[in-house]
Motif scaffolding. Structure first.
Motif, PDB file in Angstrom:
ATOM      1  N   ARG A   1      19.375 -29.556  21.599  1.00  0.00           N
ATOM      2  CA  ARG A   1      18.785 -29.031  20.359  1.00  0.00           C
ATOM      3  C   ARG A   1      17.257 -29.097  20.430  1.00  0.00           C
ATOM      4  O   ARG A   1      16.556 -28.150  20.056  1.00  0.00           O
ATOM      5  N   ASP A   2      16.729 -30.217  20.929  1.00  0.00           N
ATOM      6  CA  ASP A   2      15.268 -30.373  21.012  1.00  0.00           C
ATOM      7  C   ASP A   2      14.647 -29.359  21.979  1.00  0.00           C
ATOM      8  O   ASP A   2      13.558 -28.859  21.747  1.00  0.00           O
ATOM      9  N   SER A   3      15.356 -29.093  23.077  1.00  0.00           N
ATOM     10  CA  SER A   3      14.767 -28.232  24.116  1.00  0.00           C
ATOM     11  C   SER A   3      14.912 -26.746  23.802  1.00  0.00           C
ATOM     12  O   SER A   3      14.151 -25.941  24.339  1.00  0.00           O
TER      13      SER A   3
ATOM     14  N   THR B   1      23.669 -33.539  23.278  1.00  0.00           N
ATOM     15  CA  THR B   1      23.556 -32.603  22.147  1.00  0.00           C
ATOM     16  C   THR B   1      22.146 -32.611  21.582  1.00  0.00           C
ATOM     17  O   THR B   1      21.544 -31.555  21.344  1.00  0.00           O
ATOM     18  N   ARG B   2      21.587 -33.831  21.387  1.00  0.00           N
ATOM     19  CA  ARG B   2      20.246 -33.896  20.792  1.00  0.00           C
ATOM     20  C   ARG B   2      19.186 -33.318  21.732  1.00  0.00           C
ATOM     21  O   ARG B   2      18.274 -32.623  21.302  1.00  0.00           O
ATOM     22  N   ASP B   3      19.322 -33.603  23.037  1.00  0.00           N
ATOM     23  CA  ASP B   3      18.359 -33.051  24.007  1.00  0.00           C
ATOM     24  C   ASP B   3      18.410 -31.528  24.009  1.00  0.00           C
ATOM     25  O   ASP B   3      17.382 -30.863  24.071  1.00  0.00           O
TER      26      ASP B   3
ATOM     27  N   TYR C   1      10.924 -38.639  11.553  1.00  0.00           N
ATOM     28  CA  TYR C   1      11.984 -37.623  11.375  1.00  0.00           C
ATOM     29  C   TYR C   1      13.251 -38.292  10.848  1.00  0.00           C
ATOM     30  O   TYR C   1      13.989 -37.722  10.048  1.00  0.00           O
ATOM     31  N   ARG C   2      13.484 -39.525  11.292  1.00  0.00           N
ATOM     32  CA  ARG C   2      14.662 -40.257  10.821  1.00  0.00           C
ATOM     33  C   ARG C   2      14.518 -40.590   9.329  1.00  0.00           C
ATOM     34  O   ARG C   2      15.479 -40.471   8.563  1.00  0.00           O
ATOM     35  N   ALA C   3      13.326 -41.034   8.917  1.00  0.00           N
ATOM     36  CA  ALA C   3      13.113 -41.358   7.502  1.00  0.00           C
ATOM     37  C   ALA C   3      13.271 -40.087   6.649  1.00  0.00           C
ATOM     38  O   ALA C   3      13.840 -40.128   5.550  1.00  0.00           O
TER      39      ALA C   3
HETATM   40  O1  C5P Z   1      12.990 -40.421  18.965  1.00  0.00           O
HETATM   41  P1  C5P Z   1      14.155 -40.475  18.027  1.00  0.00           P
HETATM   42  O2  C5P Z   1      15.472 -40.361  18.707  1.00  0.00           O
HETATM   43  O3  C5P Z   1      14.079 -41.632  17.082  1.00  0.00           O
HETATM   44  O4  C5P Z   1      13.977 -39.162  17.109  1.00  0.00           O
HETATM   45  C1  C5P Z   1      14.968 -38.720  16.228  1.00  0.00           C
HETATM   46  C2  C5P Z   1      15.055 -37.203  16.289  1.00  0.00           C
HETATM   47  O5  C5P Z   1      13.865 -36.622  15.753  1.00  0.00           O
HETATM   48  C3  C5P Z   1      15.198 -36.644  17.717  1.00  0.00           C
HETATM   49  O6  C5P Z   1      16.552 -36.443  18.061  1.00  0.00           O
HETATM   50  C4  C5P Z   1      14.422 -35.335  17.664  1.00  0.00           C
HETATM   51  O7  C5P Z   1      15.295 -34.258  17.398  1.00  0.00           O
HETATM   52  C5  C5P Z   1      13.490 -35.467  16.477  1.00  0.00           C
HETATM   53  N1  C5P Z   1      12.067 -35.572  16.854  1.00  0.00           N
HETATM   54  C6  C5P Z   1      11.342 -34.415  16.981  1.00  0.00           C
HETATM   55  N2  C5P Z   1      10.011 -34.479  17.244  1.00  0.00           N
HETATM   56  C7  C5P Z   1       9.391 -35.647  17.405  1.00  0.00           C
HETATM   57  C8  C5P Z   1      10.126 -36.861  17.316  1.00  0.00           C
HETATM   58  C9  C5P Z   1      11.481 -36.785  17.050  1.00  0.00           C
HETATM   59  O8  C5P Z   1      11.888 -33.315  16.840  1.00  0.00           O
HETATM   60  N3  C5P Z   1       8.069 -35.674  17.631  1.00  0.00           N
END
Ligand code: C5P
Length: 229
Positions: free
Chosen positions: A180-182, A176-178, A35-37
């Motif tokens: 958004r993910d949840s 914030t990231r948690d 996802y970062r790339a």
């Molecule tokens: O795990 P990492 O922090 O490197 O992941 C970067 C971002 O990619 C996370 O903040 C998350 O939003 C997203 N991600 C995702 N699904 C995954 C792995 C990462 O949504 N399987």
């Protein structure tokens, strides 16, 4: 064998994923790095992360690959090693935003399945491995820890690289990231019904590793007994 490791940011998923892959000689796939790339490709293309159609196009055209063994994993974007570049704050933020776009997820999930299916055994870490990418995984772990503890661990890593990093900023970013993910509609972060939850707040990395290996050994033993009976 497919081992899925999911959980929130900073729970130790990638450290433990690498350790398990190395111990069992399995392929290791860091899906967060993918996802970062993808986010780096979007930034380089000069596309706004809010332009969902354009972001999805860039990601669909990007050649994202992981190379090397678990300890020296290289993240490749269009044939170039971007392992360092994807660890900036800008990429962290953008990866979190673009991972809410269903088309982006579809592209990367397909790629993850292809890579996983080609290997004889694999450890994947991410947010949706046991729920979406490989719901049939042999073993599913959900690693977590108290938010302050996860932020403290991240901050220790970050302050080496970024002199102006602060604990408060790291904590805010993790929150914030948690969130958004949840709360996203597509593949939100959640605990799979059959996942083994490990809270590492008061455990060392080695203790978590031992617990995970004990589960893997036990499951393998059960599977072998099942075949022999
Ligand atoms: O795990 P990492 O922090 O490197 O992941 C970067 C971002 O990619 C996370 O903040 C998350 O939003 C997203 N991600 C995702 N699904 C995954 C792995 C990462 O949504 N399987």
């Amino acid at each position: 064998m497919i081992i899925a490791i999911d959980g929130p940011s900073g729970a130790g998923k990638s450290t433990l994923g690498r350790m398990i892959a190395r111990a069992l000689h399995l392929l290791y796939i860091d899906t967060g790095a993918m996802y970062r790339a993808a986010a780096l490709a979007v930034i380089r293309a000069g596309v706004s992360t809010t332009d969902e159609g354009a972001v999805a196009d860039v990601v669909a055209r990007a050649d994202i690959n992981l190379a090397g063994d678990p300890d020296s994993l290289q993240v490749m974007l269009n044939g170039r090693d971007v392992s360092e570049e994807i660890r900036t704050e800008e990429v962290s933020h953008s990866s979190s935003v673009i991972s809410t776009i269903p088309e982006v997820r579809r592209t990367l999930v397909n790629r993850q399945r292809e890579m996983g299916n080609r290997a004889s055994g694999v450890v994947l870490d991410g947010r949706d491995i046991g729920t979406v990418v490989f719901p049939q995984a042999d073993i599913k772990f959900f690693l977590t820890a108290a938010t302050e503890e996860r932020a403290a661990r991240r901050y220790e890593e970050e302050r080496v690289k970024e002199r102006d990093a602060t604990f408060e900023a790291t904590l805010a970013d993790i929150n914030t990231r948690d969130r958004r993910d949840s709360t996203r509609d597509d593949s939100p972060l959640r605990i799979a019904d059959d996942a083994i939850v490990i809270d590492s707040t008061k455990l060392s990395i080695d203790e978590v590793f031992e617990r995970m290996m004990a589960v893997i050994r036990e499951r393998n033993m059960d599977a072998r007994e099942g075949i022999n009976s």
